[in-house]
Design an enzyme around this catalytic site. Structure first.
Site: not given
Lengths: 333, 784
Positions: B198, B229, B233, B311, B343, B345, B467, B536, B737
């Protein structure tokens, strides 16, 4: 997958030595991960006369190559042996059932994770290597009929139903054709868990024979699992019960995913026979169901689960409970 | 114009015919070598000896690499360089890569990897929350705390007080395509990497560091993933770096893919959380003060754990206004896989915490949980044009007591200006006949001793933006060829979510041409640099805007030229229906492109976008971290079997806010999939580590994701129509998400069903496996 020779048998005489393949739904998986590494495959799917379901007396003769789908949806089966249809449809997926055969289903291998992991010892895979499940993880292992060399359970749904229905297996061998009760097809694991059945080299399952259904019997298959489909049973109960005026006049039961083969406990049937159906009776019979302690600590839960599933199934089959109110599989929004 | 239309995914046909190419399907050049990692078998200790003789002697082995063989950086961490590609003496979890085998086949590499003889000096492993807290084993110096008001004082002054704890498990991503990478050595030491990631720019960065190259020496290409998902990342770094180093050392193409068991044992998962809470409230269930303590097992390396845990704190309020609140968050370092993005986070974990509180308050007071949720909702804000929800479906106004003009602000200082959940919840409750069905369920339960039903509506308010504010940027590159075909490229990656399709729709709208004239090309670090992860939920928001900017620049250039030649005004040039009209003149877009080319107009442009008006101080816990919020609500009805603990979702109704949807078909698909994945997290998906730190559920035989038959038997999903008040791409909202959190309605419905079995509160932990449900039934019946 290792390279292998492939031979397609055109006639019975043409069935050469080698690993027999029909639907291949279990065998090919095992070959891909090299749990099974046959030198030669003998494809029997072209053999004639093994793909039919025909009446035999008041019973039924099911050819060994009849697919799970064809068997489950056969009108005769659905009318006379609905338990069999229900058990088959509780297993695998439509795609797999379209390929898998009756004979192959009986011979499918265990789903013990250590059997599948070639980096772990497994007496079933390599006799004498040891058993990683003993002392390892074992939520899916058996309760009954295990040995010091193997704790694995037989995963079939269909064979559990066939056992409760009193099926026989027709075997074609060097000395002609013989019939044995399905229960006797399987041999206990003892010290050779790699040897699972009485079949000798050259033997071929050609049919499964169902006796006539008991008139007025009520049949059911209850499978408990982690999710609604595409999961093996944690425990399952197959039963056929005949009632006369509130009394149990005939009962036949088999239990799945709790032993190296579809399991029967004649004492349970004897206790139920001739008795009026009641919760108390079922609870007392359930107490005969589970060995104490379980052979593996992680299967301890199966003892309670099997007892409860048995009671729930008996309540349905004897009419003590309204099916719609107790069978989660039938609940609708 | 194809924007807002339900066109199918651009690769739908390829997906279902098996023709879509993933990394492992790319034909490799001759001599391609294959990699596998040798893995740690203990959770914590130091390696005293590593005998690799048998590994090197194994059939097909070309090379075996240890940390000492790495020419440059030995690091695959996405954050603080605490994650060596290959262990450097200390091992931190079972499954940690110790060495890499390079062999002539995938199987040869895997087989050889098992032949190492490693001896360890075993040290005590920290596996549980209790052990980590006792050892003060954590990331950051101490817990993060966000507060507003006096939570403790307000609780003590309340008429009613509850407290409790909820445990929620982690989650394996279970992307259908496992982690995979392919490295192709180039001229003069450069490297081309195909990666299932990703985050191509991060792969480029880590590979460049590992090879001692500037970033321009590495090109990373991603056509598509078979699911990400969040699990791709950062978790693809190890494979890409290992392949690149091996390719650099051997001069051969090198490929690596994890088998499913290896994938589950090596890679990080969703963070599991324990949330303890205390809440004080009045007779209506209105919360006066609330306190949460979050404990999360981050695993052995930091990875993305800080923003994940942040988060979770930022979603501790979910849809509810709390005047007095305190949130304390412990990010614990444990000897397990390094937990990573998944997904939501952290958001879903924070939301489960507060939804549990709402459920327990309702049980305590004997109220309908939905009523308790509604009295705690943020107020619907009024604005000059009559209220933000006005343009949407006619929704009943909230009661006077809630409709206040007072500004409502989240615990972290962001004003909630677009709250639509009053109308949305009322609309959903009406659509699914909530009140009548709740009565029917209670009546049915009264006559059903074995099966019990339960129902719940849960809402979601989910903050949209990274964020880490600087990540909220995107670039695009658009070419118009002289035959009128258009090629697009942007930094976003396609993982099945339909990003390419949505962006193609945006471009076709700008040029007024059909989708067949637009081609999205594989994401490529040499076309668009310095991209952020597709994460995100921001893929369409960011990349759609960047592509829009590039397309509009090109259209303006074309309009200038076409108008000038005809002595017209550029503003009067119309691009529509595959045609371009300049005054009375009309031509196909293809002819217009050719004319512009011959007129020596540059037909290639870049576009850039950065999200406006966001700022965030994560230490203070204050600012506007989110550009906007996405909303939704779900109503689920379940039935449980009190003998076996089995359960089934009978019906789910969802109303979800995707703004003015760019593509309703794709968005509904995301909502359905998100819901099912969220429900799976909270029901059947169970990660079990034993006391040695070994993950025991590392294959589909033991780890159960929901199958098709587990979806609700009745499943009604609708979009809550309306514009995003913020100026996002065509006024749409992010959808990746937020709907994941709608799966919480299943957990709360199970809690409702268990509550029907007795007087005690079920306090159902997640995942609520059949075993946990059965135990909860026994608990509330008092026969545990």
């Amino acid at each position: 997958m290792r390279p292998f020779d492939y031979h397609r048998a055109e006639t019975f005489d043409d069935v050469t030595s080698g690993q027999i393949i029909a639907g291949g739904t279990n065998l090919l998986d095992l070959m891909k991960i090299q749990v099974m590494t046959p030198e030669a495959l003998v494809d029997i799917t072209r053999l004639e006369g093994l793909s039919a379901i025909v009446p035999e007396g008041d019973g039924l003769r099911i050819g060994a190559l009849v697919t799970n789908s064809a068997l489950a949806y056969d009108p005769l089966v659905r009318a006379g042996w609905p338990l069999l249809s229900r058990a088959i449809l509780a297993g695998a997926s439509a795609q797999i059932r379209n390929k898998a055969t009756t004979g192959g289903n009986l011979l499918q291998r265990t789903r013990c994770p250590y059997f599948y992991d070639t980096s772990q010892p497994c007496n079933k895979r390599t006799p004498g290597a040891g058993c990683a499940a003993i002392g390892g993880g074992g939520r899916m292992l058996a309760l009954f009929g295990t040995s010091d060399h193997c704790l694995a359970a037989h995963p079939s749904d269909m064979a559990v139903a066939l056992t409760a229905l009193g099926a026989e297996v027709e075997i074609h061998g060097a000395n002609g054709t013989r019939r044995v009760p399905l229960q006797d097809l399987y041999v206990p694991p003892a010290d050779r868990p790699d040897r699972e059945t009485i079949l000798e080299t050259g033997d071929l399952i050609t049919a499964v024979i169902l006796p006539a259904p008991k008139s007025g019997s009520r049949q059911g298959y209850r499978k408990v699992r982690d999710r609604a489909s595409y999961a093996f049973a944690l425990v399952s109960v197959a039963g056929a019960v005949t009632m006369e005026g509130g009394t149990i006049t005939d009962v036949s039961l088999a239990f799945g995913s709790v032993a190296p083969k579809p399991w029967t406990i004649p004492e349970v049937e004897q206790m139920l026979l001739g008795q009026p159906a009641s919760d108390d009776l079922f609870r007392r019979a359930a107490d005969l169901l589970a060995p104490d302690p379980a052979p593996h600590p992680e299967t301890e839960y199966k003892r309670a689960l099997l007892r409860r599933t048995f009671v729930a199934t008996m309540r349905q089959l004897t009419g003590l409970a309204d099916t719609t109110g107790t069978d989660i599989a039938r609940a609708e929004a | 114009m194809s924007v807002h239309r339900p066109t199918p995914h651009d690769s739908a046909r390829l997906h279902v015919t098996g023709a879509a190419r993933y990394v492992d399907d790319i034909p490799t050049p001759a001599g391609c070598l294959h990699l596998a990692f040798g893995q740690s078998t203990i959770a914590h200790g130091t390696i005293t000896a590593m005998d690799l003789t048998a590994v090197r002697a194994s059939e097909g082995v070309i090379a075996v690499l240890t940390a000492n063989d790495l020419p440059h950086a030995n690091d695959v961490s996405p954050s603080i360089h605490d994650e060596p590609l290959l262990a450097t003496g200390t091992v931190h979890y079972v499954g940690q890569p110790l060495f890499a085998v390079v062999a002539t086949s995938h199987t040869a590499a895997r087989k050889a990897a098992r032949l190492a003889e490693v001896t360890y000096d075993t040290k005590p492993a920290i596996l549980t929350i209790e052990e980590a807290m006792a050892a003060n084993s954590r990331f950051e110096e101490g817990p993060r705390v966000y507060t507003r008001g006096d939570a403790s004082g307000a609780i003590d002054a309340s008429a009613h007080v509850i407290d409790g704890v909820i445990d929620m498990g982690g989650q394996e991503h279970f992307y259908l395509e496992g982690q995979a990478a392919l490295a192709l050595p180039q001229d003069d030491g450069d490297m081309v990497v195909h990666s299932s990631t990703q985050h191509p720019s991060e792969i480029q960065h880590k590979v460049a560091d590992a090879l001692g190259l500037p970033m321009h020496g590495v090109k990373v290409e991603v056509r598509r993933m078979g699911g990400g998902f969040g699990g791709k990342e950062s978790q693809g770094n190890a494979l890409a770096v290992a392949c690149a180093v091996a390719a650099s050392l051997t001069g051969k193409p090198c490929k690596m893919r994890y088998d499913r068991d290896d994938d589950m044992v090596i890679t990080g998962k969703r963070h599991d959380f324990r949330i303890s809470y205390r809440a004080g409230f009045d007779h209506a269930g209105r919360v006066q003060g609330i306190e949460f303590v979050h404990y999360t097992r981050c695993g052995w390396a930091q990875d993305l754990s800080l923003p994940v845990a942040d988060r979770a704190m930022l979603h501790a309020d979910n849809a509810y206004f709390f005047e007095n609140i305190r949130i304390e968050s412990h990010r614990l370092r444990t000897n397990t896989q390094s937990a990573t993005a998944f997904r939501g986070f952290g958001g879903p974990q924070g939301i489960v915490g507060v939804e549990r509180v709402m459920d327990q308050i309702a049980h305590h007071l004997g109220l309908d949980p939905l009523e308790v949720r509604k009295v705690n909702y943020y107020a619907e804000m009024e604005s000059a044009d009559g209220g933000l929800s006005a343009p949407r479906a006619a929704a009943p106004l909230p009661p006077e007591s809630i409709l206040t003009k007072k500004k409502q602000v989240t615990p972290y200082g962001q004003e909630v200006t677009d709250f639509v959940l009053h109308g949305l919840t009322a609309d959903l409750a009406a659509r699914c006949d909530y009140e009548a069905r709740r009565v029917a369920v209670a009546e049915w339960n009264a006559g059903s001793p074995v099966l019990k039903r339960g129902m719940a509506i849960t809402p979601v308010k989910f903050g949209i933006s990274f964020t880490l504010s600087h990540l909220n940027q995107a670039g695009a590159l658009v070419h118009v060829y002289q035959d009128g075909s258009v090629a697009l490229n942007h930094g976003g990656t396609e993982m099945g979510q339909g990003l390419y399709q949505k962006v193609a729709q945006v471009a076709s709208g700008v040029f007024g041409i059909g989708l067949e004239q637009v081609r999205l090309t594989a994401t490529d670090t040499s076309k668009v640099p310095n991209t952020s992860a597709t994460a995100a939920s921001s893929g369409s928001d960011l990349n759609g805007m960047a592509v829009l900017a590039a397309c509009e620049a090109l259209r303006a250039r074309m309009a200038d030229h076409l108008a000038a030649v005809r002595q017209g005004e550029p503003a009067d040039v119309v691009f529509e229906g595959g045609l371009v009209r300049v005054g009375a003149d009309e031509m196909t877009f293809c002819a217009a492109a050719k004319e512009c080319y011959e007129g020596r107009v540059s037909l290639s442009a870049t576009g850039f976008y950065k999200t406006p008006d966001i700022s965030w101080d994560r230490i203070k816990g204050n600012g506007r971290p989110f550009y906007y919020f996405a909303y939704g609500a779900a109503c689920s009805e379940v039935v449980i079997d009190t003998l076996t603990g089995e359960y089934k979702v009978l019906r789910t109704d969802i109303l979800h806010d995707a703004g003015r949807s760019l593509n309703p078909a794709l968005d509904i698909g995301q909502i359905e999939g998100g819901f099912v994945q969220g429900a799976g997290w909270l029901t059947t998906e169970e990660l079990v580590w034993d006391d040695k730190g070994r993950l025991r559920t590392h294959a589909p035989s033991t780890y159960k994701i929901p199958a098709a038959s587990d979806r609700p038997k009745v499943f009604n999903v609708a979009l809550f129509e309306g514009d995003n008040p913020e100026a996002t791409i065509h006024r749409s909202k992010a959808v990746g998400e937020p709907p994941f959190c709608l799966g919480i309605s299943v957990l709360m419905a199970l809690s409702d069903a268990v509550a029907a079995c007795g007087a005690a509160y079920p306090a159902l932990d997640a995942p609520a496996t059949p075993e946990r449900v059965l135990k909860a039934v026994m608990r509330v019946r008092g026969d545990a």
